[in-house]
Scaffold this active site. Sequence first.
Site, PDB file in Angstrom:
ATOM      1  N   ASN A 105       0.809  -1.227   0.000  1.00 10.80           N
ATOM      2  CA  ASN A 105       0.000   0.000   0.000  1.00 10.80           C
ATOM      3  C   ASN A 105       0.841   1.275   0.000  1.00 10.80           C
ATOM      4  OD1 ASN A 105       0.935   0.123   2.528  1.00 10.80           O
ATOM      5  ND2 ASN A 105      -1.024  -0.247   3.554  1.00 10.80           N
ATOM      6  N   HIS A 259      -2.447   6.146  11.985  1.00 10.86           N
ATOM      7  CA  HIS A 259      -1.709   6.546  10.780  1.00 10.86           C
ATOM      8  C   HIS A 259      -2.535   6.383   9.508  1.00 10.86           C
ATOM      9  CE1 HIS A 259      -1.509   2.300  10.076  1.00 10.86           C
ATOM     10  NE2 HIS A 259      -0.557   2.353   9.180  1.00 10.86           N
ATOM     11  N   CYS A 261      -6.470   4.171   7.947  1.00  9.12           N
ATOM     12  CA  CYS A 261      -7.744   3.603   8.400  1.00  9.12           C
ATOM     13  C   CYS A 261      -7.600   2.129   8.758  1.00  9.12           C
ATOM     14  CB  CYS A 261      -8.869   3.835   7.406  1.00  9.12           C
ATOM     15  SG  CYS A 261      -8.454   3.640   5.729  1.00  9.12           S
ATOM     16  N   LYS A 337       1.388   3.836  -8.281  1.00  8.91           N
ATOM     17  CA  LYS A 337       2.050   2.771  -7.507  1.00  8.91           C
ATOM     18  C   LYS A 337       2.991   1.966  -8.393  1.00  8.91           C
ATOM     19  CE  LYS A 337      -0.587   0.690  -4.532  1.00  8.91           C
ATOM     20  NZ  LYS A 337      -0.711   1.192  -3.195  1.00  8.91           N
TER      21      LYS A 337
HETATM   22  N1  LIG Z   1      -4.463   8.177   0.501  1.00  3.92           N
HETATM   23  C1  LIG Z   1      -4.246   6.856   0.394  1.00  3.92           C
HETATM   24  N2  LIG Z   1      -4.113   6.115   1.526  1.00  3.92           N
HETATM   25  C2  LIG Z   1      -3.894   4.794   1.391  1.00  3.92           C
HETATM   26  C3  LIG Z   1      -3.790   4.153   0.148  1.00  3.92           C
HETATM   27  N3  LIG Z   1      -3.555   2.821   0.351  1.00  3.92           N
HETATM   28  C4  LIG Z   1      -3.504   2.653   1.688  1.00  3.92           C
HETATM   29  N4  LIG Z   1      -3.691   3.837   2.318  1.00  3.92           N
HETATM   30  C5  LIG Z   1      -3.654   4.128   3.767  1.00  3.92           C
HETATM   31  O1  LIG Z   1      -2.323   4.091   4.202  1.00  3.92           O
HETATM   32  C6  LIG Z   1      -2.275   3.442   5.483  1.00  3.92           C
HETATM   33  C7  LIG Z   1      -0.858   2.951   5.668  1.00  3.92           C
HETATM   34  O2  LIG Z   1      -0.732   1.627   6.028  1.00  3.92           O
HETATM   35  P1  LIG Z   1       0.614   0.890   6.542  1.00  3.92           P
HETATM   36  O3  LIG Z   1       0.205   0.152   7.769  1.00  3.92           O
HETATM   37  O4  LIG Z   1       1.050  -0.010   5.464  1.00  3.92           O
HETATM   38  O5  LIG Z   1       1.623   1.922   6.847  1.00  3.92           O
HETATM   39  C8  LIG Z   1      -3.401   2.431   5.416  1.00  3.92           C
HETATM   40  O6  LIG Z   1      -3.893   2.087   6.702  1.00  3.92           O
HETATM   41  C9  LIG Z   1      -4.440   3.170   4.612  1.00  3.92           C
HETATM   42  O7  LIG Z   1      -5.283   3.923   5.449  1.00  3.92           O
HETATM   43  C10 LIG Z   1      -3.930   4.948  -1.029  1.00  3.92           C
HETATM   44  O8  LIG Z   1      -3.838   4.465  -2.162  1.00  3.92           O
HETATM   45  N5  LIG Z   1      -4.152   6.278  -0.857  1.00  3.92           N
HETATM   46 MN   LIG Z   2       3.521   2.591   6.319  1.00  7.65          MN
END
Ligand SMILES: Nc1nc2c(ncn2[C@@H]2O[C@H](COP(=O)(O)O)[C@@H](O)[C@H]2O)c(=O)[nH]1
Ligand SMILES: [Mn+2]
Length: 338
Positions: A105, A259, A261, A337
């Site tokens: 992600n 950090h 959702c 990505k």
């Molecule tokens: N704005 C965006 N937020 C995203 C996307 N894909 C994931 N996410 C958010 O990032 C956190 C980070 O997660 P991590 O634990 O790997 O650090 C994840 O919880 C999502 O809320 C995106 O494409 N765009």
């Molecule tokens: Mn991360």
Amino acid sequence: MKVKIMKNNKLWMEDNAIRQLESIADFKGVESIVGLPDLHMGKQPVGCTICTQQFIYPFLIGNDIGCGVTLYETQEKIRKIKVERLVRKLENTGIYGKYSIGGGNHFIELTAIDKVYNQDLANQLGIDTKKAYLLIHSGSRAIGESIYREYASLEGLEEASERFNSYIEEHDKAIAYARDNRNHLADIFTQMANIKSDNRIVIDCIHNYLEMVDGKYYHRKGSISSLSHTYAIIAGTRGSSSYIVKTIPRNDELYSVSHGCGRKIMRSECKGKLQSKYKRDELKRTSLGSYVISKDKALLYEEATEAYKRIDDVIETLLQYKCIEIIATLKPMVTYKC
Ligand SMILES: Nc1nc2c(ncn2[C@@H]2O[C@H](COP(=O)(O)O)[C@@H](O)[C@H]2O)c(=O)[nH]1
Ligand SMILES: [Mn+2]
């Protein structure tokens, strides 16, 4: 009570993640634990802060030490960006070599300020609603992974021991590398996309690291420190808002803010659960009208908006616990990505 879970009636919270967090409570030196609203299961629980004395546990920080989200201001006016033309151009590109986004992600997102909730704080950050912004989520890549392999045993490291000192040294280097990586990615992306920008950093907040305060060790895995970050980005998804917030330091919540959702559907289950609803190509556009550019086709399902908890429920919970003040929301235009 040693383990506190930040909950709200509407917020989806997985029992297994709570159990995973509780299983850590009896480790040597663990004083208190907070499960944030974005808590979910992983190799180690994600969306939590674990406070210890005398011992630290590198595996709780995980492999992506220094991972964070940085918001950059570009000098490009939103109205001047021809989004479809930009998407066509970016579809044939990739970022390889010394600096890279990373899988899963991690992302670079071209984004716009959607709604300002607190104009005074927005002014303090120099936010200009006419300009395009970049949101970059990336970490320490191979460096963090090799540190993790070296220190990932469940054994704690005792304060001031040789292994403890060398972990801290490597950990600090990984944080610096991750930050540098995000800054280089911003330069590479704006040049590639031909977006005018000196990439002013508005907010840079990290969420995987060990924070030392007053002789205590705060293990942050998907947790932003309100002691080190007055302002933070709480990431949404590719198809929902991300939030710019002011943090409110609160001891009861171990000075922590979510950090993101947090995942709701396991990666391995996403395709099975979502493919009857969406054809793969439909996931290249989101309900907000934004575009997703990804060479890894599996990620279209694995990173779909529905694979995550609802960001508004996470934010509502943080407001209920008085951990944040909302400044503004961001609406994605293009999520890259590659
Ligand atoms: N704005 C965006 N937020 C995203 C996307 N894909 C994931 N996410 C958010 O990032 C956190 C980070 O997660 P991590 O634990 O790997 O650090 C994840 O919880 C999502 O809320 C995106 O494409 N765009
Ligand atoms: Mn991360």
